[in-house]
Structures are given as structure tokens and as C-alpha cells.
Design a protein around this motif. Structure first.
Motif, PDB file in Angstrom:
ATOM      1  N   GLY A 156      -4.870 -10.122   4.421  1.00 28.50           N
ATOM      2  CA  GLY A 156      -5.819 -10.349   3.348  1.00 28.50           C
ATOM      3  C   GLY A 156      -7.150  -9.632   3.495  1.00 28.50           C
ATOM      4  N   ALA A 157      -7.619  -9.097   2.372  1.00 30.12           N
ATOM      5  CA  ALA A 157      -8.975  -8.549   2.235  1.00 30.12           C
ATOM      6  C   ALA A 157      -9.442  -8.913   0.837  1.00 30.12           C
ATOM      7  CB  ALA A 157      -8.987  -7.039   2.434  1.00 30.12           C
ATOM      8  N   ASN A 158     -10.587  -9.550   0.731  1.00 31.13           N
ATOM      9  CA  ASN A 158     -11.011 -10.056  -0.570  1.00 31.13           C
ATOM     10  C   ASN A 158     -12.521 -10.272  -0.593  1.00 31.13           C
ATOM     11  OD1 ASN A 158      -9.404 -12.504   1.013  1.00 31.13           O
ATOM     12  ND2 ASN A 158     -11.502 -13.046   0.424  1.00 31.13           N
ATOM     13  N   ILE A 159     -12.992 -10.688  -1.757  1.00 29.60           N
ATOM     14  CA  ILE A 159     -14.387 -11.078  -1.899  1.00 29.60           C
ATOM     15  C   ILE A 159     -14.495 -12.572  -1.615  1.00 29.60           C
ATOM     16  CG2 ILE A 159     -16.348 -11.262  -3.470  1.00 29.60           C
ATOM     17  CD1 ILE A 159     -15.670  -8.405  -2.726  1.00 29.60           C
ATOM     18  N   ASP A 160     -15.374 -12.934  -0.683  1.00 32.75           N
ATOM     19  CA  ASP A 160     -15.651 -14.339  -0.392  1.00 32.75           C
ATOM     20  C   ASP A 160     -16.784 -14.837  -1.270  1.00 32.75           C
ATOM     21  OD1 ASP A 160     -13.742 -14.722   1.520  1.00 32.75           O
ATOM     22  OD2 ASP A 160     -15.100 -14.625   3.239  1.00 32.75           O
ATOM     23  N   SER A 186     -19.723 -12.285  -0.072  1.00 35.42           N
ATOM     24  CA  SER A 186     -19.595 -11.308   1.006  1.00 35.42           C
ATOM     25  C   SER A 186     -18.157 -10.809   1.024  1.00 35.42           C
ATOM     26  CB  SER A 186     -19.955 -11.935   2.355  1.00 35.42           C
ATOM     27  OG  SER A 186     -19.078 -13.013   2.655  1.00 35.42           O
ATOM     28  N   TYR A 187     -17.896  -9.839   1.869  1.00 34.10           N
ATOM     29  CA  TYR A 187     -16.534  -9.338   2.021  1.00 34.10           C
ATOM     30  C   TYR A 187     -15.793 -10.225   3.010  1.00 34.10           C
ATOM     31  CZ  TYR A 187     -18.534  -5.305  -0.312  1.00 34.10           C
ATOM     32  OH  TYR A 187     -19.172  -4.499  -1.208  1.00 34.10           O
ATOM     33  N   GLY A 188     -14.543 -10.585   2.664  1.00 38.95           N
ATOM     34  CA  GLY A 188     -13.792 -11.505   3.502  1.00 38.95           C
ATOM     35  C   GLY A 188     -12.312 -11.210   3.509  1.00 38.95           C
ATOM     36  N   SER A 243     -19.705 -14.375   7.070  1.00 36.10           N
ATOM     37  CA  SER A 243     -18.378 -14.632   7.628  1.00 36.10           C
ATOM     38  C   SER A 243     -18.151 -13.895   8.944  1.00 36.10           C
ATOM     39  CB  SER A 243     -17.299 -14.220   6.618  1.00 36.10           C
ATOM     40  OG  SER A 243     -17.390 -15.003   5.442  1.00 36.10           O
ATOM     41  N   VAL A 244     -18.901 -12.815   9.160  1.00 37.19           N
ATOM     42  CA  VAL A 244     -18.838 -12.051  10.401  1.00 37.19           C
ATOM     43  C   VAL A 244     -20.248 -11.918  10.948  1.00 37.19           C
ATOM     44  CG1 VAL A 244     -18.253  -9.834  11.463  1.00 37.19           C
ATOM     45  CG2 VAL A 244     -16.796 -10.770   9.645  1.00 37.19           C
TER      46      VAL A 244
END
Length: 366
Positions: free
Chosen positions: A68-72, A94-96, A353-354
């Protein structure tokens, strides 16, 4: 056959000494035709022993994260959540995505990281790819889907930062199917380690497990939710490590656990199904982990004390630190879990998130 093997090993030695050697120079040195040299090189690439021109070697191979790669989108209530009515919230984007978050953590820890995901051609997808590249992540194996919307993950947090509800739109991950992975086989073979989240379709997870067995490559599977536990095959041969939380373990085994001893028993059941090691995350209670490589009994480690700002991404940070540690020290599961807990505690203290200040020096203490 023995002569062919001998020539291939001689070629490998020459390439090791000079990664920029040309095929003609190899042909002259080994008294082979150019086509024979090309065949040996193709074989070494298929085996993952070299990665193509200029013949990069396994020491520089990436940890490949697939999923998965998505917008959080994080919505945090200003007061205790009240159901059935409007709640004032603050919002942060953020990017998530589990695989993406793990890849970014790994890149910030200083190892070569690659991300294989599916994104749309919308602004979100372009932003995801640009951010990943700027973070030092190789995205060359990702799938770009024309006319599609990139994934989103919407988390509703209460006023103390704890997750109340999450809504995941991850349907593009269904395109990371078996045929797609086969089309990326050279990148799979070249990876030093594969980390797959369970947004992948079941056939893709099975393929990665089969190839991990054949290639003796470490495969780490990270659970993402209780509903998606159904994607995990019944037999887990080929899985070096499965990371999941207590609810996901209970979903898998159709059992409720009320004690650490019960959870340890659940880990042993998973090992009987074929997985080498298991880590069960318990939130504020820490983790329970097995240590089959060293023949040690399952153990519990307490979580670090930390003021919670936002729990989103903490599990991914934990998984990334575990993967990073096992990449450095393959058989020390306790050290990997200690590092995972350390990074998770740092991550929940931030709104991102990071952890944006992350580098490998955080593990120097102790």
C-alpha cells in the motif's frame, strides 16, 4: 555442465573485480562468444547475484517493500468523540500506506529501499511518487494506472490521539497480482529482503512465499487489518517473519486470548503452520516475539513510555526498524524488537506517520 558452471564462475569473478568490464572484454578473457557471455550474465541476474550494468552486487541490494501507498488523512477530535452527531476536528494530511511508510523509514535509516505499489495518475499519485523519490526510495517497479484514483486512508483519532476508526480505500492494490509480480521478477530476485503488506491479493502473497522458499530470500509479511487476514494462506512455509497485532492473531486462529501465555501459544500455532518467527504487537503493552533462529522460547518486551501525540504510523515504524535490524543482524530477533519499540515510541510523539528526523544514529544508545 561442469564446464559451463566453471565459465560462469570465472565470469562472475571478473565482473566482481571490475563491474564496468564490457561483454567483449569478458568474451576475450574467457574465450567465449559474446552471446555466451550475455547468457551467463542473464543467468547471474536471474539468480540475483548481479543486478545488471554496471553489475551492482548484493551488498547494495535494496529491501523491497510491496503493497500500500496512499494519502493519509487524520481527523482528530477536539473533545471526547460523540457518536451520532457532528464533532469538531483538526485535520492533517500526509503520505502513507504500510509498505510506503516502511520504505520511507528504511530509506531514512540509510539502507537502499525500493517500493512496489500501485498509484493512479491523479495529483495524489504524482505527489506520492515525487515524495518517495525525494526520500531516496526506488519506485521504478511501481504500477501507474491511467484514469484511477490513488488510495486513501482516513483515520479518526480521539482527543488523546488514539485510533477510533480507520477507513481504507486500497482497491488499486488488487492490481499488484500474480501476473504483475511475475513481470517484475528481476527486481524481486535482486532484492536483499522482501517486505510485503497484506493489501496484496492472496495469489501474490502465495507467489512471494513460494519464491522465498526457492531463492532462500527473507520474506517478511506485515498484517494490515483483521478483514485482510483472510488473504494469508493456510500454510506459511517461506515466511521468515509475520508481524501482526493481537486482534489479527485472534482473527487468524479464530480464538480469543486473555493472557500473554495464550498469545505465546497462538504464536506456536502459527509456527506449526510454517512461519519461522512471529511478532505480535500489543500497543502500550509492548510485543511478544518468537526466536526460532536461536532456538529460544517466545518472550515479551515492554513498550517504551511515551506521550502519545498520534499513533498512526507507529506500527509501520516498528516493522521498519525490525526489518532494518534483521538486515544488519539476521538472527537477533530480540535486538530487532528492541529497536522496533524504540522507533515506535519516537514516532507516536509526532504528528507525522514517519519520523522526519530519523536516521540510524537513534540506535546507537544501548
Amino acid at each position: 555442465m561442469s564446464g559451463s558452471v566453471s565459465k560462469k564462475e570465472q565470469l562472475f569473478a571478473l565482473v566482481s573485480a571490475n563491474p564496468y568490464v564490457t561483454q567483449q572484454e569478458l568474451a576475450d578473457a574467457l574465450h567465449l562468444s559474446r552471446s555466451a557471455v550475455a547468457g551467463h550474465i542473464a543467468g547471474l541476474i536471474r539468480e540475483g547475484r548481479i543486478l545488471g550494468r554496471a553489475y551492482m552486487f548484493p551488498e547494495t541490494r535494496a529491501i523491497l517493500c510491496i503493497g500500500g501507498a496512499n494519502i493519509d488523512r487524520k481527523l482528530r477530535t477536539a473533545a471526547p468523540l460523540r457518536m451520532g452527531t457532528s464533532n469538531p476536528v483538526s485535520q492533517h494530511e500526509s503520505y502513507g500506506g504500510v509498505a510506503r511508510n516502511i520504505a520511507e523509514n528504511l530509506a531514512r535509516l540509510g539502507v537502499s529501499a525500493a517500493l512496489m505499489c500501485a498509484i493512479g495518475d491523479d495529483a495524489s499519485g504524482k505527489g506520492l511518487m515525487n515524495h518517495a523519490k525525494s526520500s531516496g526510495i526506488d519506485t521504478s517497479g511501481s504500477l501507474h494506472v491511467s484514469g484511477a484514483c490513488s488510495g486513501t486512508y482516513t483515520a479518526i483519532l480521539d482527543h488523546s490521539g488514539e485510533l477510533v476508526l480507520a477507513l481504507a480505500h486500497m482497491e488499486l492494490c488488487e492490481l499488484l497480482n500474480r501476473d504483475f509480480l511475475i513481470s517484475r521478477r528481476s527486481q524481486l530476485n535482486a532484492a536483499a529482503m522482501i517486505v510485503a503488506d497484506m493489501n496484496l491479493p492472496p495469489d501474490s502473497i502465495q507467489l512471494l512465499m513460494n519464491e522465498a522458499l526457492v531463492n532462500n530470500k527473507p520474506l517478511i509479511i506485515v498484517a494490515v487489518s483483521q478483514p485482510k487476514m483472510a488473504r494469508l494462506p493456510a500454510v506459511l512455509n517461506g515466511v521468515r517473519l509475520l508481524i501482526l497485532n493481537q486482534a489479527e492473531l485472534e482473527q487468524r486462529l479464530v480464538t480469543r486470548f486473555s493472557s500473554h501465555e495464550g498469545i505465546i501459544g497462538g504464536c506456536l500455532q502459527l509456527q506449526a503452520q510454517g512461519v519461522t518467527d512471529v511478532i505480535v504487537t500489543l500497543g502500550a503493552e509492548g510485543v511478544i516475539f518468537t526466536d526460532a533462529k536461536r532456538g529460544l522460547p517466545a518472550q515479551h518486551l515492554a513498550a517504551h513510555q511515551a506521550e502519545v501525540v498520534d499513533v498512526t504510523g507507529a506500527g509501520d515504524a516498528f516493522a521498519a526498524a525490525v526489518c532494518w535490524s534483521l538486515h544488519q543482524t539476521p538472527d537477533d530477533m530480540q535486538l530487532a524488537c528492541q529497536r522496533g519499540l524504540q522507533l515506535a515510541a519516537l514516532t507516536i510523539k509526532t504528528e507525522t506517520s514517519v519520523l522526519q528526523t530519523l536516521d540510524a544514529t537513534i540506535f546507537n544508545e544501548g
